[in-house]
Scaffold this motif. Structure first.
Motif, short mmCIF file in Angstrom:
data_model
loop_
_atom_site.label_atom_id
_atom_site.label_comp_id
_atom_site.label_asym_id
_atom_site.label_seq_id
_atom_site.Cartn_x
_atom_site.Cartn_y
_atom_site.Cartn_z
N CYS A 9 1.06 -1.25 -0.01
CA CYS A 9 -0.17 -0.07 -0.05
C CYS A 9 0.91 1.38 0.07
O CYS A 9 0.33 2.29 -0.67
N ALA A 39 -8.07 5.64 2.80
CA ALA A 39 -9.11 5.25 1.44
C ALA A 39 -10.24 4.56 1.85
O ALA A 39 -11.43 5.03 1.43
N TRP A 43 -14.15 5.93 1.22
CA TRP A 43 -15.21 4.93 0.78
C TRP A 43 -16.24 5.21 1.69
O TRP A 43 -17.63 5.21 1.06
N GLY A 68 -13.17 5.52 -3.22
CA GLY A 68 -12.26 5.00 -2.06
C GLY A 68 -10.82 4.49 -2.88
O GLY A 68 -9.79 4.72 -2.47
N ILE A 71 -8.94 7.40 -4.56
CA ILE A 71 -8.20 8.16 -3.41
C ILE A 71 -7.03 7.19 -3.06
O ILE A 71 -5.85 7.85 -2.63
N PHE A 72 -7.38 5.83 -2.68
CA PHE A 72 -6.20 5.07 -2.47
C PHE A 72 -4.99 5.04 -3.49
O PHE A 72 -3.81 5.17 -3.21
N ASP A 75 -3.12 8.70 -3.17
CA ASP A 75 -2.31 8.68 -2.03
C ASP A 75 -1.18 7.65 -1.98
O ASP A 75 0.03 8.20 -1.84
N GLU A 278 -5.02 12.71 6.25
CA GLU A 278 -4.57 12.68 4.76
C GLU A 278 -3.34 13.08 4.58
O GLU A 278 -2.59 12.42 3.61
#
Length: 366
Positions: A9, A39, A43, A68, A71-72, A75, A278
């Motif tokens: 991740c 993330a 979501w 989500g 965004i994942f 990031d 964030e």
């Protein structure tokens, strides 16, 4: 297993990070976990926001999942592209666009959750706005029908007034012929004489007109009253038909506007919380010292860069050397007299052929 997933991740190079110490791996696992949980919160927030729009759990959950994942990915990209430099100012300058993007994402994520947290207060604001809208709508609809209602009432009152006026006229004629018979007015003679008969005749004629007028106007008044009831029913129907629209005034935009009417400080602190969450992976990477993974990554990048520069230099050297060789070869060819005489001979033949063709063409014209 979980540690490997969190490292994935974080966007770190697996070949490099697994060759580093356990502490360095834990650092990037923590960064990856922050990316993942951010993330997940995105979501949840997006699913709730979309639920207020679509009013369907499955649709909202699906599109919230897409948001989500987006965004994942953002990031993960932001964290993985920040490189540790020798100077903190260079790192901060490099991370500034990414921090701005993270701030925008944090604001977008926090707004739906703020709406959920302050749902009761927002419902109170929306209820007040709905009541105001219902009153304004009823007044507007009433104004729309008021002209017809006033016209109908005026016509009904006119019909009733005509009957009343005629009744007064009949009553006056009745009083006239009665007092004539009693001898208290008129000729002042007791009894039913010619004058009495004339006045009685006028009264009877007016009475017949009154009965006819009453019958005609009563029918018209009944029609007008029925029309008034229809207008009132249409008014009530118009109000009731528009009420569901007012009751449905609780969508996403309405709730955002209602949230803006609440005190700003609690909402501001919630937004700051999401902003901290964030930006935490970026801040953590900026504040962390240059570690083993960063040195190995820099070494691999420098190796690729050095190899690329060396290959470019060799290609340029090969090009210039090859060009020099060809220059020397053609210089020797240029000084060869045998080749010169051969090309001269061919050139003379070409000129002779051109002269012959021109002469033949001129003869054809003549």
């Amino acid at each position: 297993m979980l540690k490997r997933f969190f490292i994935t991740c974080s966007g770190a190079d697996k070949d490099l990070i697994y060759s580093c110490s356990n502490g360095e791996q834990n650092k990037y696992a923590g960064i990856g976990a922050t990316v993942l949980f951010t993330a997940l919160m995105a979501w949840i927030a997006a699913s709730y926001a979309l639920y207020t729009v679509f009013d369907n759990v499955y649709t909202a959950t699906f599109f919230g999942l897409v948001w989500g994942l987006l965004i994942f990915n953002l990031d993960r990209f932001i964290v993985s592209t920040i490189r540790k430099r020798n100077r903190f100012g260079q790192e901060l300058l490099q991370a500034t666009p990414r921090i701005l993007l993270a701030m925008i994402i944090a604001i977008v994520i926090s707004k739906p959750l703020e709406i959920k947290i302050f749902q009761k207060e927002i419902d109170t604001v929306l209820l007040k706005e709905k009541n105001d809208m219902a009153l304004a709508n009823k007044k507007q609809v009433a104004n729309y029908f008021q002209g017809d209602l006033d016209k109908n009432k005026a016509e009904t009152d006119s019909l009733k007034s005509a009957i009343t006026k005629k009744e007064k006229e009949v009553n006056a004629l009745y009083s006239t012929y009665i007092t004539e018979a009693e001898g208290t007015k008129g000729t002042m003679k007791l009894g039913k004489g010619p004058v009495y008969a004339e006045k009685r005749q006028k009264h009877d004629a007016a009475l017949a007109e009154l009965e006819a007028l009453r019958k005609t106007n009563t029918d018209k008044i009944a029609a007008k009253e029925k029309q008034a009831e229809t207008l009132k029913a249409d008014l009530d129907k118009k109000v009731s038909d528009s009420q569901p629209v007012i009751d449905g005034f609780d969508g996403l935009m309405a709730r955002i506007n209602a949230l803006d009417k609440l005190p700003w400080l609690p909402s501001f602190f919630i937004m700051l919380l999401f902003l901290a969450i964030e930006t935490s992976p970026i801040i953590a990477k900026l504040l962390s010292p240059k570690g083993e993974y960063d040195f190995k990554l820099e070494d691999a990048e420098m190796a690729v860069k050095t190899n690329l520069e060396q290959n470019n230099y060799q290609r340029e050297l090969l090009r210039t050397t090859d060009a020099g060789i060809y220059d020397d070869v053609y210089a020797e060819i240029r000084s060869d007299r045998e080749l010169y005489n051969y090309k001269k001979k061919k050139a003379i033949e070409m000129l002779e052929m051109q002269a012959d063709r021109f002469a033949e063409k001129q003869k054809g014209v003549m």
